[in-house]
Design an enzyme around this catalytic site. Structure first.
Site, mmCIF file in Angstrom:
data_model
loop_
_atom_site.group_PDB
_atom_site.id
_atom_site.type_symbol
_atom_site.label_atom_id
_atom_site.label_comp_id
_atom_site.label_asym_id
_atom_site.label_seq_id
_atom_site.Cartn_x
_atom_site.Cartn_y
_atom_site.Cartn_z
ATOM 1 N N CYS A 2 0.869 -1.168 0.000
ATOM 2 C CA CYS A 2 0.000 0.000 0.000
ATOM 3 C C CYS A 2 0.907 1.220 0.000
ATOM 4 O O CYS A 2 2.109 1.107 0.213
ATOM 5 C CB CYS A 2 -0.868 0.025 1.250
ATOM 6 N N ARG A 27 1.336 1.535 -6.019
ATOM 7 C CA ARG A 27 1.502 0.576 -4.924
ATOM 8 C C ARG A 27 0.186 -0.091 -4.530
ATOM 9 O O ARG A 27 0.177 -1.060 -3.765
ATOM 10 C CB ARG A 27 2.085 1.277 -3.690
ATOM 11 N N TRP A 74 -3.914 -1.742 -1.160
ATOM 12 C CA TRP A 74 -3.968 -3.003 -1.901
ATOM 13 C C TRP A 74 -4.417 -4.025 -0.858
ATOM 14 O O TRP A 74 -3.657 -4.372 0.047
ATOM 15 C CB TRP A 74 -2.594 -3.339 -2.460
ATOM 16 N N ASN A 98 0.898 -0.217 5.919
ATOM 17 C CA ASN A 98 1.278 -1.071 4.796
ATOM 18 C C ASN A 98 1.887 -2.332 5.406
ATOM 19 O O ASN A 98 2.788 -2.232 6.230
ATOM 20 C CB ASN A 98 2.309 -0.320 3.927
ATOM 21 N N GLY A 99 1.399 -3.509 5.017
ATOM 22 C CA GLY A 99 1.948 -4.751 5.576
ATOM 23 C C GLY A 99 0.838 -5.649 6.096
ATOM 24 O O GLY A 99 -0.343 -5.441 5.792
ATOM 25 N N GLU A 478 7.623 -15.243 -19.772
ATOM 26 C CA GLU A 478 7.414 -13.811 -19.576
ATOM 27 C C GLU A 478 6.285 -13.291 -20.486
ATOM 28 O O GLU A 478 5.452 -12.489 -20.064
ATOM 29 C CB GLU A 478 8.743 -13.071 -19.818
ATOM 30 N N LYS A 482 2.841 -11.513 -19.164
ATOM 31 C CA LYS A 482 2.411 -10.179 -19.609
ATOM 32 C C LYS A 482 0.969 -10.224 -20.103
ATOM 33 O O LYS A 482 0.162 -9.380 -19.759
ATOM 34 C CB LYS A 482 3.291 -9.634 -20.737
ATOM 35 N N GLU A 485 -1.578 -10.853 -17.125
ATOM 36 C CA GLU A 485 -1.757 -9.776 -16.143
ATOM 37 C C GLU A 485 -2.414 -8.538 -16.743
ATOM 38 O O GLU A 485 -3.065 -7.775 -16.046
ATOM 39 C CB GLU A 485 -0.447 -9.412 -15.443
ATOM 40 N N HIS A 501 3.956 -34.141 -23.090
ATOM 41 C CA HIS A 501 3.816 -34.828 -21.802
ATOM 42 C C HIS A 501 2.569 -34.374 -21.043
ATOM 43 O O HIS A 501 2.491 -34.521 -19.829
ATOM 44 C CB HIS A 501 5.072 -34.606 -20.957
ATOM 45 N N LYS A 601 2.478 -2.307 -8.067
ATOM 46 C CA LYS A 601 3.842 -2.285 -8.596
ATOM 47 C C LYS A 601 4.852 -2.792 -7.580
ATOM 48 O O LYS A 601 5.805 -3.465 -7.921
ATOM 49 C CB LYS A 601 4.168 -0.850 -9.012
HETATM 50 C C1 F6R Z 1 5.031 -8.470 -13.770
HETATM 51 C C2 F6R Z 1 5.662 -7.803 -12.655
HETATM 52 C C3 F6R Z 1 5.847 -8.568 -11.399
HETATM 53 C C4 F6R Z 1 7.180 -8.182 -10.738
HETATM 54 C C5 F6R Z 1 7.303 -8.869 -9.366
HETATM 55 C C6 F6R Z 1 8.638 -8.581 -8.709
HETATM 56 O O1 F6R Z 1 4.951 -7.635 -14.897
HETATM 57 O O2 F6R Z 1 6.002 -6.659 -12.736
HETATM 58 O O3 F6R Z 1 5.768 -9.930 -11.613
HETATM 59 O O4 F6R Z 1 8.233 -8.568 -11.563
HETATM 60 O O5 F6R Z 1 6.272 -8.431 -8.547
HETATM 61 O O6 F6R Z 1 8.823 -7.223 -8.510
HETATM 62 P P1 F6R Z 1 10.267 -6.621 -8.270
HETATM 63 O O7 F6R Z 1 11.029 -6.774 -9.542
HETATM 64 O O8 F6R Z 1 10.021 -5.171 -7.927
HETATM 65 O O9 F6R Z 1 10.886 -7.399 -7.162
#
Ligand code: F6R
Length: 606
Positions: A2, A27, A74, A98-99, A478, A482, A485, A501, A601
């Site tokens: 958060c 956040r 969040w 936050n936490g 990856e 993408k 999400e 398999h 993020k």
């Molecule tokens: C996906 C994404 C997340 C972050 C993950 C780790 O697009 O951004 O999967 O990669 O939450 O975050 P960091 O790199 O900040 O440790």
């Protein structure tokens, strides 16, 4: 996970709190709220949804008070609604958090037995009532020290008190928290980003510390309540990166910025004159290292997987990769001759940070690859390799991924060379090839209209698969991450050779499947696997590299060709069309690209 802001000033604080909350939305963005102190009263306003909602629902311009705290949430405990939004207040205390408080259920029972009444389903409200209870018998400093001791779990807190007109208390355990210094005012923030518009003078709290922030004074205390002195850091200014410019979304901007990301990384780490890697002063003897363990979450975990292929190719080290949330609770056999590498854009991800702490406690060799150099992970690693890609605002990681894999590739080259595990000529040639990478990425970015057109098919399908072998496998993972999400469609990344398999059973007529098959050592094998899915009705988007030889296969739905290059560099190029595919799918669906649902993020809860 958060966002927290607090301001103690000699003028009204509401406008600056709102601006900071907007910055902090990366956040968390499922609810927002503010509490100010005015005329000896706590005024609390909060709304479900974005900060915009809060602005629409209340006359915030006229919200009085020279001191206040704000929060974007969040959700962890309790659904995202107005009641569960922060701040949470009693008659005399208001808290943003936050936490996660792990013992909140037990504490709540005890407080209810003592007559406290709860309004929300959150763990945070427990903190409010604990402080209120402790203040009945203790002076402020003792009440805070006692409350923090009673809490199990992780927290960053901002607290204001009805009867103390100019004080914000901040406290940190596990979740990051910073103090900022301004003219006739001081600030509390869950990161420096929220404070940057107001100040570039920052102090970070360490785990266990708390602080008293007044408009003209800041005091810091350790866990035991003893005063401590702390340094003020000066942050560099990179305001331009916080602006979308002409782009519709930060994600679009960040995708297009990738040639610069790579150019900057090369400038920082490559000595073009001597064709060498500028990474010196390792705090350990590289020859004594026998194995490497790479640790991260999400996209950063995919960077780790990518690095495994390069480290295995360019060094003789044993390489393993771990998801941080698994590593931190497994029974690990820590070995003195292992180098632990932590990869994180934010440098604050709770699981990655905990895994690093565990290694530090066991006196292991630790190195981090981070974007935010002031972050906790960066500060607490033995050795730091910044990726220098500037702020990444879009929740979905794009340029940070390319920045991470660039640094990891360069590191594997350097370690291989120092240990005489790659040949000098090969080392110099690979460094020379790297210089071509920004130009190759620029060319790959020109695939735009074709990807836009293709993206609808992925939206219309029940699900999709992303396949690759070798160096392309982590990129397939990856690409799938993408897409899921951002456009909320099911997407699965798989090693192409593994389909037979089990997952082949998922393939049905018209299912979109992305096959990553650049002209590398794995090419022929991957093309065979592609034919297996085409034979079962899949609609294949083949992403390959340019070649004079045609692809020998029928019924490929669409083909995208990236530039031809040294095979180590294909992963960089293959990533670009996949990022664009996810972007355009979400754009067509009208989804919130920079803030996908349920995500944030910076993931500072476990
Ligand atoms: C996906 C994404 C997340 C972050 C993950 C780790 O697009 O951004 O999967 O990669 O939450 O975050 P960091 O790199 O900040 O440790």
């Amino acid at each position: 996970m958060c966002g927290i802001i607090g301001i103690s000033s000699n003028k009204s604080v509401s406008a600056n709190i709102i601006n900071s909350l907007k910055k902090l939305e990366y956040r968390g963005y499922d609810s927002a709220g503010i509490a100010t102190l005015s005329d000896g009263e706590i005024i609390e306003v909060k709304s479900e949804g974005r900060v915009d909602n809060l602005e629409n629902n209340f006359d915030l311009k006229n919200l009085k008070g020279n001191i206040g705290i704000g929060h974007v949430r969040w959700a962890t405990h309790g659904i995202p609604n107005q009641i569960n939004a922060h701040p949470h207040s009693s008659h005399n205390v208001s808290v943003v958090h936050n936490g996660i408080i792990e013992n909140s259920t037990i504490l709540k029972k005890h407080l209810i037995n003592n007559g406290h009444k709860f309004k929300s389903q959150t763990d945070t409200e427990v903190i409010v009532h604990l402080i209120t209870e402790n203040l009945k018998t203790l002076e402020l400093e003792y009440a805070i020290t006692k409350t923090l001791k009673q809490l199990h779990g992780s927290f960053a807190l901002g607290i204001v008190f009805k009867d103390i007109p100019d004080l914000i208390v901040g406290a940190r355990r596990g979740s990051p928290l910073a103090v900022g210094y301004g003219p006739n005012e001081n600030y509390l923030g869950s990161d420096s980003y929220a404070l940057k518009a107001m100040t570039n003078k920052i102090t970070y709290l360490e785990d266990g510390e708390f602080c008293f922030v007044k408009k003209d004074q800041v005091l810091f205390f350790n866990e035991a309540g003893k005063k401590v002195n702390k340094k003020i850091l000066k942050l560099s200014s990179d305001e331009a990166s916080y602006d979308k410019g002409d782009f519709k979304h930060f994600m679009a901007k960040e995708i297009e910025e990738q040639p610069t990301t790579i150019k900057t990384g090369i400038k920082e780490y490559i000595d073009s004159v001597n064709k060498d890697v500028n990474i010196f002063n390792f705090p350990w003897n590289i020859d004594e290292i026998k194995s490497i363990t790479l640790i991260g979450c999400g996209t950063a975990y995919h960077s780790c997987l990518m690095a495994k292929y390069w480290f295995e190719e360019l060094t003789n080290l044993d390489v393993s990769v771990d998801i941080a949330s698994e590593f931190r609770y497994r029974k690990n056999r820590f070995k003195k001759d292992t180098l632990y590498i932590f990869v994180s854009q934010s440098g604050e991800t709770a699981d990655t940070y905990a895994a690093l702490n565990l290694c530090n406690k066991n006196k292991m060799k630790t190195c981090s690859v981070v974007n935010v150099i002031e972050s906790s992970i960066s500060r607490e690693s033995n050795f730091v390799l910044p990726i220098h890609c500037g702020p990444e605002i879009g929740v979905a990681s794009t340029k940070a991924f390319l920045g991470q894999i660039l640094v990891l590739y360069i590191l594997s080259l350097k370690i291989g060379f120092l240990r005489n595990e790659i040949d000098r000529v090969e080392y110099k040639q690979k460094i020379k090839d790297l210089k071509t990478l920004p130009g190759l990425i620029e060319k790959t970015l020109q695939h735009d209209n074709d990807i836009q057109a293709i993206s609808s098919t992925f939206n219309d399908a029940k699900g999709s698969m992303f396949l690759g072998r070798g160096f392309s496998y982590p990129i397939a993972l990856e690409g799938a991450l993408k897409l899921k999400e951002l456009s909320y469609v099911h997407a699965e990344g798989y090693p192409a050779g593994e389909m037979k398999h089990g997952p082949l059973a998922l393939i049905e007529e018209g299912m979109p499947v992305v096959v990553l098959a650049p002209r590398d050592n794995y090419y022929k094998k991957t093309i065979s696997n592609m034919q297996e899915v085409i034979a079962r009705g899949a609609k294949v988007l083949l992403i390959t590299s340019k070649s004079k030889d045609e692809v020998v296969s029928e019924n490929i739905w669409e083909t995208i060709e990236v530039e031809n290059t040294n095979e180590d560099l294909f992963p960089f190029l293959l990533t670009i069309p996949l990022q664009k595919l996810a972007y355009y799918s979400a754009l067509k669906k009208g989804y919130d690209i920079d803030k996908p649902r349920n995500l944030a993020k910076s993931v500072t809860v476990e």
